[in-house]
Design a protein around this motif. Structure first.
Motif, PDB file in Angstrom:
ATOM      1  N   CYS A   1       2.668-101.930  -0.145  1.00 57.66           N
ATOM      2  CA  CYS A   1       2.298-101.359   1.152  1.00 57.66           C
ATOM      3  C   CYS A   1       0.783-101.367   1.292  1.00 57.66           C
ATOM      4  O   CYS A   1       0.060-101.115   0.313  1.00 57.66           O
ATOM      5  CB  CYS A   1       2.834 -99.931   1.220  1.00 57.66           C
TER       6      CYS A   1
ATOM      7  N   HIS B   1      -0.903 -99.276   2.821  1.00 54.59           N
ATOM      8  CA  HIS B   1      -1.460 -97.922   2.879  1.00 54.59           C
ATOM      9  C   HIS B   1      -1.873 -97.446   1.498  1.00 54.59           C
ATOM     10  O   HIS B   1      -3.032 -97.153   1.265  1.00 54.59           O
ATOM     11  CB  HIS B   1      -0.446 -96.962   3.521  1.00 54.59           C
ATOM     12  N   GLN B   2      -0.922 -97.397   0.571  1.00 50.08           N
ATOM     13  CA  GLN B   2      -1.283 -96.895  -0.758  1.00 50.08           C
ATOM     14  C   GLN B   2      -0.605 -97.649  -1.897  1.00 50.08           C
ATOM     15  O   GLN B   2      -0.266 -97.054  -2.913  1.00 50.08           O
ATOM     16  CB  GLN B   2      -0.950 -95.411  -0.859  1.00 50.08           C
TER      17      GLN B   2
ATOM     18  N   ILE C   1       2.259 -98.820  -2.628  1.00 48.09           N
ATOM     19  CA  ILE C   1       3.606 -98.480  -3.106  1.00 48.09           C
ATOM     20  C   ILE C   1       4.492 -99.707  -2.867  1.00 48.09           C
ATOM     21  O   ILE C   1       4.361-100.379  -1.835  1.00 48.09           O
ATOM     22  CB  ILE C   1       4.158 -97.273  -2.314  1.00 48.09           C
TER      23      ILE C   1
ATOM     24  N   CYS D   1       8.334 -98.062   4.354  1.00 48.74           N
ATOM     25  CA  CYS D   1       7.792 -97.780   3.028  1.00 48.74           C
ATOM     26  C   CYS D   1       8.394 -96.478   2.481  1.00 48.74           C
ATOM     27  O   CYS D   1       8.535 -95.495   3.216  1.00 48.74           O
ATOM     28  CB  CYS D   1       6.274 -97.652   3.128  1.00 48.74           C
TER      29      CYS D   1
ATOM     30  N   LYS E   1       7.170 -94.258   0.563  1.00 50.55           N
ATOM     31  CA  LYS E   1       6.286 -93.118   0.269  1.00 50.55           C
ATOM     32  C   LYS E   1       6.013 -92.248   1.498  1.00 50.55           C
ATOM     33  O   LYS E   1       6.232 -91.054   1.488  1.00 50.55           O
ATOM     34  CB  LYS E   1       4.971 -93.631  -0.327  1.00 50.55           C
ATOM     35  N   HIS E   2       5.529 -92.879   2.570  1.00 53.60           N
ATOM     36  CA  HIS E   2       5.189 -92.088   3.771  1.00 53.60           C
ATOM     37  C   HIS E   2       5.867 -92.638   5.020  1.00 53.60           C
ATOM     38  O   HIS E   2       5.417 -92.388   6.130  1.00 53.60           O
ATOM     39  CB  HIS E   2       3.678 -92.084   4.005  1.00 53.60           C
ATOM     40  N   ASN E   3       6.892 -93.425   4.836  1.00 49.00           N
ATOM     41  CA  ASN E   3       7.676 -93.934   5.957  1.00 49.00           C
ATOM     42  C   ASN E   3       6.891 -94.836   6.909  1.00 49.00           C
ATOM     43  O   ASN E   3       7.259 -94.972   8.070  1.00 49.00           O
ATOM     44  CB  ASN E   3       8.317 -92.784   6.755  1.00 49.00           C
ATOM     45  N   GLY E   4       5.808 -95.427   6.440  1.00 49.47           N
ATOM     46  CA  GLY E   4       5.103 -96.411   7.264  1.00 49.47           C
ATOM     47  C   GLY E   4       6.000 -97.633   7.476  1.00 49.47           C
ATOM     48  O   GLY E   4       6.785 -97.988   6.598  1.00 49.47           O
TER      49      GLY E   4
ATOM     50  N   PRO F   1       1.409 -94.087   9.128  1.00 47.29           N
ATOM     51  CA  PRO F   1       0.134 -94.222   8.411  1.00 47.29           C
ATOM     52  C   PRO F   1      -0.199 -95.644   7.951  1.00 47.29           C
ATOM     53  O   PRO F   1      -1.102 -95.801   7.145  1.00 47.29           O
ATOM     54  CB  PRO F   1       0.339 -93.316   7.202  1.00 47.29           C
ATOM     55  N   VAL F   2       0.530 -96.639   8.441  1.00 47.56           N
ATOM     56  CA  VAL F   2       0.099 -97.991   8.068  1.00 47.56           C
ATOM     57  C   VAL F   2      -0.696 -98.599   9.226  1.00 47.56           C
ATOM     58  O   VAL F   2      -0.243 -98.615  10.361  1.00 47.56           O
ATOM     59  CB  VAL F   2       1.273 -98.912   7.635  1.00 47.56           C
TER      60      VAL F   2
HETATM   61  S1  FES Z   1       2.210 -95.946   0.852  1.00 49.78           S
HETATM   62 FE1  FES Z   1       3.329 -96.973   2.360  1.00 49.78          FE
HETATM   63  S2  FES Z   1       3.204 -95.683   4.079  1.00 49.78           S
HETATM   64 FE2  FES Z   1       1.969 -94.720   2.600  1.00 49.78          FE
END
Ligand code: FES
Lengths: 362, 103
Positions: B44, B46-47, B49, B63, B65-68, B81-82
């Motif tokens: 991802c 974002h972070q 994952i 995703c 982790k944070h549903n991006g 958050p993506v």
């Molecule tokens: S790590 Fe994928 S949305 Fe945050």
């Protein structure tokens, strides 16, 4: 008596934030209960049906109680429907804000987005700011210096908790931030978790919200009555108490800086009315461990992983029988926390958290 | 062009995703509802994952982790958050094998 010992620094720019990063607690790998991909996929499956039904019921109840409140306005009988309306508005909006923020309430994206924005207004959380702060809460849950959504910091500030029975602290601080954002700025802490490209959205929404609140005030002035604010705005405060009760069960009194949601979160059994109002967020370990599972599937997920988790609390009462003494003790002794027992057949935590980053009091 | 074998077509259910590692690189391979295959970077934006633990819905990958969410066909990030698009890779299927051009 004021606490005078060592104090942790919960600020996102503080010494403990630095320590947490150095100790490998930032964006770390967290424990996850074993579950097969096929089974998890079943739990993660989205649909619009449950949330459409619950949302229709929620707005139906809001309309009914609000209508009854208006009809009875001027008599003491109005207290009753407004008490119901307040909880539906000021407390149930919290869980709708939360679930739609994750995008898991509905399968259809725009439905999540619409309800997210409506519920954000009701619970008085600016949608973009809080989307990002909640993202961080999931990355660094109950990690000192990194999590912007701490339930109770240590030493526990009991007065601050009591002020939030009617959301005083949240609303006062929230308004301060709203004005800041409407003026086109974010503060230094917010800047750590809100990317530049999202900021125009923050500023635009803050201005719209200020205009909406101004309209409510204008309606009150024109009608010479507080009734418009009883319907929009004030219920965020007079109906917040249940949200506080529910919210405290999530992490209050439990361990900090541990990379295992089984040790820093609570799963509490609740009756169907509470579960409707709270959209099953009482299954909090399950939610944090598997945030892609929608609220309506959490009870089933609980059954599958409970053998690997601490015993759930049998009721809200049982949870508070632990939380109240724990928080009162934390007001004096910030090193105290409730250690959750993992069942003997649970998989142990193989990820070692780093030591606490205690910093000296100023 | 560097076509490499990622997996057999029947190793990924329809509307699902699987992880494919090559050297120190990692990818996510998708099987769409209309029986087509796609490939993106595995992590991802974002972070970092891995998306292979995420959820495929129609043409989006969510995703874990944070549903991006991303559209895995073109890698487009679909909202906070993506914010950064995902890199995609050409895919072809030959004799029941999914091949990815890892470039
Ligand atoms: S790590 Fe994928 S949305 Fe945050």
């Amino acid at each position: 008596m004021a606490f005078t010992g060592t104090r942790r620094d919960y600020g996102l720019l503080g010494l403990d934030a630095k320590a947490a990063v150095e100790n490998g607690l930032a964006s770390a790998k967290w424990y996850s209960c074993p579950i097969g991909r096929k089974e998890l996929k079943e739990f993660m499956r989205r649909s619009d049906g449950p949330a459409l039904r619950d949302t229709a019921l929620w707005f139906g109840l809001l309309a009914f109680s609000g209508g009854a409140g208006v009809a009875l306005w001027g008599s003491w009988w109005a207290v009753l429907p407004f008490a119901v309306y307040g909880v539906l508005y000021g407390s149930a909006s919290d869980s709708r804000w939360h679930e739609c923020g994750h995008g898991t309430a509905f399968k259809t994206r725009w439905m999540n987005d619409v309800l997210y924005n409506v519920a954000s207004f009701m619970v008085f959380r600016e949608p973009t700011i809080w989307r990002w702060s909640h993202t961080r809460h999931h990355t660094d849950t109950v990690i000192v210096g990194l999590d912007p959504e701490f339930n109770v910091m240590r030493p526990a500030d009991v007065l601050a908790i009591l002020l939030n029975v009617f959301a005083f602290k949240n609303v006062v601080l929230g308004f301060k931030q709203l004005v800041l954002h409407a003026s086109g700025r974010v503060d230094a802490e917010e800047a750590t978790f809100i990317p530049d490209m999202e900021r125009p959205k923050v500023f635009r929404t803050a201005r719209i919200w200020l205009a909406l609140f101004a309209l409510v005030v204008l309606a009150c002035v024109l009608t010479h009555s507080v009734l418009p604010a009883m319907l929009i705005g004030l219920p965020t405060m007079y109906g917040a108490w249940l949200q506080l009760l529910f919210g405290l069960t999530q992490h209050a009194g439990l361990d900090e800086d541990v990379l295992d949601h089984r040790l820093n979160s609570r799963t509490v059994m609740m009756n169907p009315v509470f579960r409707f109002l709270y959209w099953n967020m009482n299954y909090h370990i399950e939610h944090h461990m598997f945030p892609m599972v929608p609220y309506h599937a959490l009870p089933r997920l609980h059954e599958v992983i409970k053998h690997d988790c601490p015993k759930p609390y049998p009721s809200l009462y049982a949870a508070f029988a632990e939380i109240i003494p724990a928080v009162l003790r934390q007001a004096k002794d910030p090193t105290y926390f409730v250690r959750r027992e993992l069942p003997s057949r649970a998989k142990p935590l193989d990820l070692q958290p780093a030591g606490p980053g205690m910093v000296a009091a100023e | 062009m560097a076509w490499v074998r990622a997996c057999a077509t029947d190793e990924i259910d329809e509307e699902d995703v699987a992880r494919f590692d090559q050297g120190d690189r990692t990818f996510a391979i998708y099987h769409s509802p209309e029986d087509a295959f796609y490939a993106t970077d595995g992590l991802c934006t974002h972070q970092a994952i891995h998306l292979a633990d995420g959820l495929v819905m129609d043409h989006t990958i969510e995703c874990p982790k944070h549903n991006g969410r991303f559209d895995y066909r073109d890698g487009k990030a679909l909202g906070a958050p993506v914010c950064v698009n995902l890199r995609t890779y050409p895919v072809k299927v030959e004799d029941g094998v999914v091949l990815v051009d890892v470039g």
